[in-house]
Design an enzyme around this catalytic site. Structure first.
Site, PDB file in Angstrom:
ATOM      1  N   LEU A 100       0.976  -1.222  -0.043  1.00  0.00           N
ATOM      2  CA  LEU A 100       0.115   0.167  -0.013  1.00  0.00           C
ATOM      3  C   LEU A 100       0.816   1.108  -0.097  1.00  0.00           C
ATOM      4  O   LEU A 100       1.932   1.067   0.562  1.00  0.00           O
ATOM      5  CB  LEU A 100      -0.859  -0.081   1.065  1.00  0.00           C
ATOM      6  CG  LEU A 100      -1.821  -1.023   1.283  1.00  0.00           C
ATOM      7  CD1 LEU A 100      -2.658  -1.114   2.642  1.00  0.00           C
ATOM      8  CD2 LEU A 100      -2.996  -0.910   0.096  1.00  0.00           C
ATOM      9  N   ASP A 101       0.486   2.244  -0.562  1.00  0.00           N
ATOM     10  CA  ASP A 101       1.120   3.561  -0.644  1.00  0.00           C
ATOM     11  C   ASP A 101       1.454   4.181   0.930  1.00  0.00           C
ATOM     12  O   ASP A 101       0.627   3.865   1.722  1.00  0.00           O
ATOM     13  CB  ASP A 101       0.569   4.605  -1.573  1.00  0.00           C
ATOM     14  CG  ASP A 101       0.435   4.147  -3.108  1.00  0.00           C
ATOM     15  OD1 ASP A 101       1.295   3.238  -3.430  1.00  0.00           O
ATOM     16  OD2 ASP A 101      -0.244   4.587  -3.767  1.00  0.00           O
ATOM     17  N   ILE A 102       2.439   4.939   0.839  1.00  0.00           N
ATOM     18  CA  ILE A 102       2.804   5.605   2.133  1.00  0.00           C
ATOM     19  C   ILE A 102       1.549   6.460   2.733  1.00  0.00           C
ATOM     20  O   ILE A 102       1.180   6.461   3.822  1.00  0.00           O
ATOM     21  CB  ILE A 102       3.887   6.703   2.070  1.00  0.00           C
ATOM     22  CG1 ILE A 102       4.307   7.203   3.615  1.00  0.00           C
ATOM     23  CG2 ILE A 102       3.484   7.826   1.074  1.00  0.00           C
ATOM     24  CD1 ILE A 102       5.617   7.782   3.348  1.00  0.00           C
ATOM     25  N   HIS A 182       0.175   1.897  -7.715  1.00  0.00           N
ATOM     26  CA  HIS A 182      -0.622   3.054  -7.637  1.00  0.00           C
ATOM     27  C   HIS A 182      -2.164   2.817  -8.560  1.00  0.00           C
ATOM     28  O   HIS A 182      -2.546   3.925  -9.075  1.00  0.00           O
ATOM     29  CB  HIS A 182       0.058   4.423  -8.044  1.00  0.00           C
ATOM     30  CG  HIS A 182       1.260   4.879  -7.299  1.00  0.00           C
ATOM     31  ND1 HIS A 182       1.205   4.628  -5.802  1.00  0.00           N
ATOM     32  CD2 HIS A 182       2.388   5.414  -7.614  1.00  0.00           C
ATOM     33  CE1 HIS A 182       2.585   5.069  -5.467  1.00  0.00           C
ATOM     34  NE2 HIS A 182       3.180   5.395  -6.561  1.00  0.00           N
ATOM     35  N   LYS A 185      -5.183   5.184  -7.828  1.00  0.00           N
ATOM     36  CA  LYS A 185      -4.702   6.746  -8.152  1.00  0.00           C
ATOM     37  C   LYS A 185      -4.582   6.906  -9.484  1.00  0.00           C
ATOM     38  O   LYS A 185      -5.141   8.203 -10.046  1.00  0.00           O
ATOM     39  CB  LYS A 185      -3.544   7.257  -7.341  1.00  0.00           C
ATOM     40  CG  LYS A 185      -3.555   7.315  -5.955  1.00  0.00           C
ATOM     41  CD  LYS A 185      -2.207   7.454  -5.156  1.00  0.00           C
ATOM     42  CE  LYS A 185      -2.432   7.616  -3.818  1.00  0.00           C
ATOM     43  NZ  LYS A 185      -1.119   7.213  -3.045  1.00  0.00           N
TER      44      LYS A 185
END
Ligand code: URA
Length: 243
Positions: A100-102, A182, A185
């Site tokens: 998962l992204d930051i 991502h 997004k």
């Protein structure tokens, strides 16, 4: 099994750490001080560290409510690593199941069982459901586009959402059955919107335990491990109760 592997498996510590214990004479096997990391340990042997008997653990499976600002790296040494949510001893060999992204929050699975990790992350196996907050209101055209397929820059295959359900004028629930870089997004950007908040609600049929505050974790039950693999409830019941 070699003594050093037994010590790693029963404590979660690294091979270099357990070797320092052996060198320091802190480890005994059947009452005798062990001196060699490669010394064999057989079924029924009693291995102790500083007099405490060590029992070999099975693989570990955890869920964590990933807080914002943490990264999915394999190293505890990175101060931003999400693995730091779990005590070092318990988590020494854990890995994130997918990434998962930051700035993404919510359900993240951790395990030291590489095969299970692979089964859960394999595209098409376990769907992942996200709550998505948008910079601007969604339109019907955007939703259609997400469900029929979006062309992402530099990729040949269209990215398709399995399901998109509006939750409010500028929020959606989006279900994917793959995990490209991502992905949400980029999909929302491709249809002319922007993601301002992303929270994972579930993996397969396993939902985030909403009693877990950001950063909190707990072990999975056997049936939850099975749900995360995307198996149906009957298969999960059968696996956890094989008779
Ligand atoms: N899609 C994203 O864009 N980011 C995530 O962290 C997960 C899915």
């Amino acid at each position: 099994m070699r003594l050093d592997r037994y010590l790693c498996g029963s404590t979660g510590d690294s091979r270099s750490t357990v070797r320092t214990w052996i060198r320091a004479g802190r480890v005994t096997r059947n009452g005798t001080v062990a001196t060699r990391p490669a010394e064999p340990v057989s079924n029924g042997d009693c291995v102790s560290l500083d007099g405490t008997v060590l029992v070999l653990r099975g693989p570990r499976y955890l869920m964590v409510n990933k807080p914002v600002g943490t990264v999915c790296t394999a190293a505890h040494a990175d101060p931003r690593s999400v693995l730091n949510c779990v005590p070092i001893q318990a988590g020494a060999r854990l890995q994130c199941v997918g990434r998962l992204d930051i700035d993404t929050t919510g359900l993240l699975l951790l395990s030291d069982d590489g095969q299970w990790n692979h089964r859960v992350s394999r595209p098409g196996r376990s769907t992942k459901v996200y709550r998505v907050a948008l910079a601007a209101a969604w339109t019907d055209q955007m939703l259609d586009h997400l469900c029929t397929g979006v062309q992402l820059r530099g990729e040949r295959r269209l990215a398709v959402a399995c399901d998109v359900t509006p939750l409010g004028p500028d929020s959606l629930r989006v279900t994917l059955d793959e995990g490209r870089y991502h992905q949400i997004k980029r999909m929302l950007a491709a249809v002319g919107n922007r993601v301002v908040g992303l929270h994972r609600l579930s993996v397969g049929a396993l939902a985030l335990d909403d009693s877990l505050a950001p950063g909190a974790w707990r072990e999975l039950t056997e049936i939850e491990r099975c749900r995360a693999e995307g198996l149906d409830e009957a298969a999960c019941q059968a696996r956890s109760d094989p008779q």
